[in-house]
Design an enzyme around this catalytic site. Structure first.
Site, mmCIF file in Angstrom:
data_model
loop_
_atom_site.group_PDB
_atom_site.id
_atom_site.type_symbol
_atom_site.label_atom_id
_atom_site.label_comp_id
_atom_site.label_asym_id
_atom_site.label_seq_id
_atom_site.Cartn_x
_atom_site.Cartn_y
_atom_site.Cartn_z
ATOM 1 N N SER A 227 -9.603 -4.973 8.238
ATOM 2 C CA SER A 227 -11.025 -4.683 8.047
ATOM 3 C C SER A 227 -11.219 -3.957 6.726
ATOM 4 O O SER A 227 -10.478 -3.035 6.394
ATOM 5 C CB SER A 227 -11.571 -3.858 9.219
ATOM 6 O OG SER A 227 -10.786 -2.706 9.449
ATOM 7 N N ASP A 259 -13.188 -1.112 16.452
ATOM 8 C CA ASP A 259 -12.878 -1.528 17.823
ATOM 9 C C ASP A 259 -13.703 -2.745 18.213
ATOM 10 O O ASP A 259 -13.212 -3.660 18.879
ATOM 11 C CB ASP A 259 -13.153 -0.387 18.799
ATOM 12 C CG ASP A 259 -12.396 0.882 18.436
ATOM 13 O OD1 ASP A 259 -11.320 0.771 17.829
ATOM 14 O OD2 ASP A 259 -12.897 1.981 18.759
#
Length: 325
Positions: A227, A259
């Site tokens: 990410s 998450d």
């Protein structure tokens, strides 16, 4: 079916104020408490969006009871291994104009005995899930380790998952990630700063991220999902490198976005999607999550049209948030 393991669960306490000043009395305009921890957040996101999941974690005391009650109320299957200790509390302060400031407790110790009991609980849950789900089972090992955790813990979990036939995912950093890599997880999910730290590289471009991800492949990972914050996400395996990003996304709260992205990726994988579709799903979940004030969110289908995934990423593209190893 996706099983998540959260060795260091938390009660997330979010406090919102209209303004904040040090050395002064600040009045909260809102407050929430939620069962949390990286793997638990993944399971909650999956459950809210119709994907079968079970969350495993150590817990005790009144906060442990709060965790199991909250998860039951949300319909999340939970296996709480008795720890005899309170679950830590993580505080998020939300002030207008800021994405969120966190203060995290280290968590109760996870010693040799509790680690082995948690490992046994994972073995039992995996065995049951593999017998019940023909479509396959994923074991996701998520988050930091509390004090006292034996060094063998993550490698043993990765090896257990592989031995029983589950796909194994690791979302961790530092020494935990380093030890897990040696056991050969199917996927690891660092953010850009964790990836830079793990490889000792300077990551200024998408090409730098791809090169660093390939280093992790050489060290044992089957694939890497990285990410990059506002720059989206990169997926790399032995056959491909993909870059995906979203445009015009409203950001209210970035806590839990990582998450959410992992939940989106695993949800699509669980449905048999190809890597490009899984990456788009990861970005969809993350984009939906950041538009909510807390970590609880529902996927916003309208965001799909704002997501692009390319199989020929611009390797020279400079990162808005570069990282140093």
């Amino acid at each position: 079916m996706i099983l998540t393991v959260t060795p260091n669960p938390a009660v997330d306490w979010t406090v919102t104020t209209d303004s904040f000043a040090f050395d002064a009395v600040n009045v909260a305009s809102g407050t929430t408490r939620e069962a949390s921890g990286k793997g638990i957040n993944v399971s909650v996101a999956l459950q809210r969006n119709g994907v079968p999941t079970r969350a495993l974690f150590p817990a005790g005391g009144g906060t442990g009871a709060f965790m199991t009650e909250q998860l039951a109320a949300m319909g999340v299957e939970a296996v709480a291994v008795p720890s005899g200790a309170e679950v830590r509390t993580n505080i998020t302060l939300r002030v207008p104009g800021h994405a969120g400031t966190k203060i995290n407790e280290p968590g109760a110790a996870l010693g040799e005995d509790l680690a082995r009991r948690l490992l046994d609980a994972v073995r039992a849950a995996l065995t049951e899930a593999l017998a019940a789900y023909d479509g396959g089972v994923t074991l996701a090992l998520c988050g930091s380790l509390p004090p006292g955790t034996p060094e063998w813990f993550h490698p043993a979990l990765v090896s257990l998952g592989r031995e029983l036939g589950a796909a194994v995912v690791v979302d961790a950093s530092g020494e935990v990630l380093s030890r897990a890599l040696a056991a050969g997880p199917g996927l690891v999910k660092p953010n850009v700063h964790e990836l830079a730290a793990e490889t000792g590289r300077v990551l200024d471009t998408v090409g730098d991220v791809v090169a660093a991800a390939r280093e992790l492949l050489a060290r044992g990972a089957g694939a890497v999902l990285a990410s990059l914050g506002a720059d989206g996400m990169v997926y790399v395996d032995a056959d491909r490198a993909l870059h995906g990003r979203a445009r015009d996304v409203r950001v209210l709260n970035t806590v839990g976005a990582g998450d959410a992205s992992l939940a989106g990726f695993l949800a699509a994988c669980d449905g048999g999607a190809e890597p490009a579709e899984c990456l788009a799903s990861a970005i969809l979940y993350a984009s939906s999550a950041v538009g909510h004030a807390t970590t609880l969110f529902d996927v916003d289908p309208a965001l799909r049209d704002r997501i692009t995934v390319t199989a020929e990423p611009d390797l020279t593209l400079a990162l808005a948030e570069p990282a140093r190893g």
